[in-house]
Design a protein around this motif. Structure first.
Motif, PDB file in Angstrom:
ATOM      1  N   VAL A 248       0.823  -1.209   0.000  1.00 54.89           N
ATOM      2  CA  VAL A 248       0.000   0.000   0.000  1.00 54.89           C
ATOM      3  C   VAL A 248       0.856   1.257   0.000  1.00 54.89           C
ATOM      4  CG1 VAL A 248      -1.669   1.352   1.337  1.00 54.89           C
ATOM      5  CG2 VAL A 248      -1.987  -1.114   1.080  1.00 54.89           C
ATOM      6  N   LEU A 249       1.898   1.276   0.853  1.00 59.55           N
ATOM      7  CA  LEU A 249       2.661   2.501   1.072  1.00 59.55           C
ATOM      8  C   LEU A 249       3.920   2.621   0.208  1.00 59.55           C
ATOM      9  CD1 LEU A 249       2.423   2.632   4.976  1.00 59.55           C
ATOM     10  CD2 LEU A 249       0.946   3.765   3.292  1.00 59.55           C
ATOM     11  N   VAL A 250       4.533   1.494  -0.145  1.00 61.31           N
ATOM     12  CA  VAL A 250       5.802   1.538  -0.877  1.00 61.31           C
ATOM     13  C   VAL A 250       5.598   1.184  -2.354  1.00 61.31           C
ATOM     14  CG1 VAL A 250       8.157   0.643  -1.013  1.00 61.31           C
ATOM     15  CG2 VAL A 250       7.063   0.945   1.234  1.00 61.31           C
ATOM     16  N   ILE A 251       5.046   0.005  -2.616  1.00 59.08           N
ATOM     17  CA  ILE A 251       4.868  -0.446  -3.999  1.00 59.08           C
ATOM     18  C   ILE A 251       3.684   0.263  -4.656  1.00 59.08           C
ATOM     19  CG2 ILE A 251       4.550  -2.473  -5.468  1.00 59.08           C
ATOM     20  CD1 ILE A 251       5.712  -4.162  -3.214  1.00 59.08           C
ATOM     21  N   ASP A 252       2.685   0.576  -3.853  1.00 57.96           N
ATOM     22  CA  ASP A 252       1.495   1.317  -4.309  1.00 57.96           C
ATOM     23  C   ASP A 252       0.784   0.577  -5.447  1.00 57.96           C
ATOM     24  OD1 ASP A 252      -0.378   3.344  -4.428  1.00 57.96           O
ATOM     25  OD2 ASP A 252       0.812   4.598  -5.771  1.00 57.96           O
ATOM     26  N   ASP A 253       0.434  -0.693  -5.211  1.00 57.99           N
ATOM     27  CA  ASP A 253      -0.245  -1.470  -6.254  1.00 57.99           C
ATOM     28  C   ASP A 253      -1.524  -2.132  -5.744  1.00 57.99           C
ATOM     29  OD1 ASP A 253       0.886  -3.325  -4.567  1.00 57.99           O
ATOM     30  OD2 ASP A 253       1.787  -4.543  -6.151  1.00 57.99           O
ATOM     31  N   PHE A 254      -2.132  -1.548  -4.702  1.00 57.21           N
ATOM     32  CA  PHE A 254      -3.401  -2.069  -4.210  1.00 57.21           C
ATOM     33  C   PHE A 254      -4.502  -1.470  -5.089  1.00 57.21           C
ATOM     34  CE2 PHE A 254      -6.523  -2.609  -0.509  1.00 57.21           C
ATOM     35  CZ  PHE A 254      -6.636  -3.981  -0.730  1.00 57.21           C
ATOM     36  N   SER A 255      -4.659  -2.058  -6.283  1.00 59.42           N
ATOM     37  CA  SER A 255      -5.515  -1.511  -7.331  1.00 59.42           C
ATOM     38  C   SER A 255      -6.991  -1.685  -7.004  1.00 59.42           C
ATOM     39  CB  SER A 255      -5.205  -2.203  -8.657  1.00 59.42           C
ATOM     40  OG  SER A 255      -5.516  -3.590  -8.563  1.00 59.42           O
TER      41      SER A 255
END
Length: 358
Positions: A248-255
């Motif tokens: 959620v915070l680093v990769i930012d891929d919670f689509s």
């Protein structure tokens, strides 16, 4: 943290809370989660359940397995999502972290409230290493690894565990410790390494920390499955939360699609996972072992039948299976933690009565 080597007596057993009290506690947890789920998701949450009901049904079983065994809910969700529902492997992996963060957190709270015996030192030493491993695996390693092949290798890890457990049963290696019987710098180092390796595996496939910890606790330290299982549930909770926050915070891929899968499963897992933990507390060691072996067998068969595996991967998987199985057997040969040597044993109710002489 001070580490001093010593032998441990059997730790005092705190009586479990009454089932009715635990059910009331679990019901309050579920209601609180449902309220938050509706407050956060609103109409979208209700639409997600209707649109992705297959996800909800899958997690009925996944949450029971996640809360009651050392496999984690992702061990059910990931193969069903990728093999049956044809959901992209990356979506399935991120969903695994997200939903385990809810379900296994509920199961952990239930375990602590129920007062199920756990080995707290593995949580203290392996959790930080597991967090480091899962963040490293998710952020650095996973983007460069072909996920279907990694999933095959995780099936190999589970299969080796099942083989070792069956052989231990056939060899009648039934005596168990109620806790790690001897603890010092050596044991702390083992827990740190196991935590990091398990976290790394979890960073790649969504589960693994609990399986690696279970292998070390049961095969090496001879800790009772009834203690090892809830301990690994709590350990996997910490690692799942770290992995989810990383995405959620680093990769930012919670689509958006992954959010919808998550919303469809939340109202189910907040009930199923604590219930799985409660059921596990009432099962015998042999039943827990048999359930694990059965689940692993289903995973192995589904992987062989459904997943297309290149010839090279099959060869590597075969070599890994032999190597990991041999490693499990070597762990069982270490006499340092044998209950016969340490005098530390699981409660009498967990030890089979002696066989009558011929």
């Amino acid at each position: 943290m001070s580490v001093q080597q010593k032998s441990l007596a059997v730790p005092p057993v705190t009586p479990l809370r009454p089932v009715r009290s635990v059910l009331r506690f679990n019901a309050l947890l579920a209601v609180a989660v449902w309220v938050l789920w509706l407050a956060i998701g609103g109409v979208r949450a209700l639409h997600a359940v209707r649109e992705h009901w297959q996800v909800s049904v899958t997690m009925v079983f996944g949450s029971l397995v996640g809360g009651g065994t050392s496999e984690g809910g992702g061990a059910v969700a990931f193969p069903v999502f990728t093999k049956v529902l044809h959901i992209a492997a990356d979506d399935a992996r991120v969903f695994t972290y997200a939903i385990q963060s809810v379900g296994m957190s509920m199961a952990s709270l239930s375990i602590l409230y129920l007062r199920v015996p756990i080995e707290r030192r593995i949580i203290a030493w392996a959790s930080p290493a597991g967090v480091a491993g899962v963040v490293f695996g998710a952020v650095v390693v996973a983007p460069h690894m072909p996920l279907p092949e990694v999933r095959v290798y995780f099936t190999v890890l589970l299969t080796a565990l099942a083989i070792a457990m069956v052989v231990m049963r056939l060899r009648r290696k039934e005596r168990r410790n109620a806790a790690i019987p001897v603890f010092g710098a050596r044991e702390a180092a083992v827990l740190v390494v196991a935590g990091f390796v398990g976290g790394l595996v979890s960073g790649l496939v969504g589960v693994g920390e609990n399986t690696v910890a279970f292998i070390v606790l049961v095969m090496l330290f001879r800790v009772s499955e009834k203690v090892a299982t809830p301990t690994t549930v709590i350990l996997m909770t910490v690692v799942s939360l770290a992995a989810f926050l990383s995405h959620v915070l680093v990769i930012d891929d919670f689509s958006a699609a992954r959010v919808d899968y998550w919303l469809a499963a939340v109202p189910v897992v907040c009930v199923g996972a604590p219930l799985g933990a409660l059921i596990c507390s009432a099962l015998s060691r042999s039943t827990i072992r048999n359930v694990l072996v059965a689940l692993i067998t289903v995973d192995l068969v589904s992987t062989v039948v459904i997943v297309p595996v290149p010839a090279t991967t099959r060869v590597v998987a075969g070599v890994l299976l032999v190597a990991i199985t041999a490693g499990c057997f070597l762990l069982t040969k270490v006499a340092r933690y044998d209950p016969a040597e340490t005098g530390d044993r699981a409660p009498a109710s967990e030890i089979p009565p002696p066989r009558p002489s011929a």
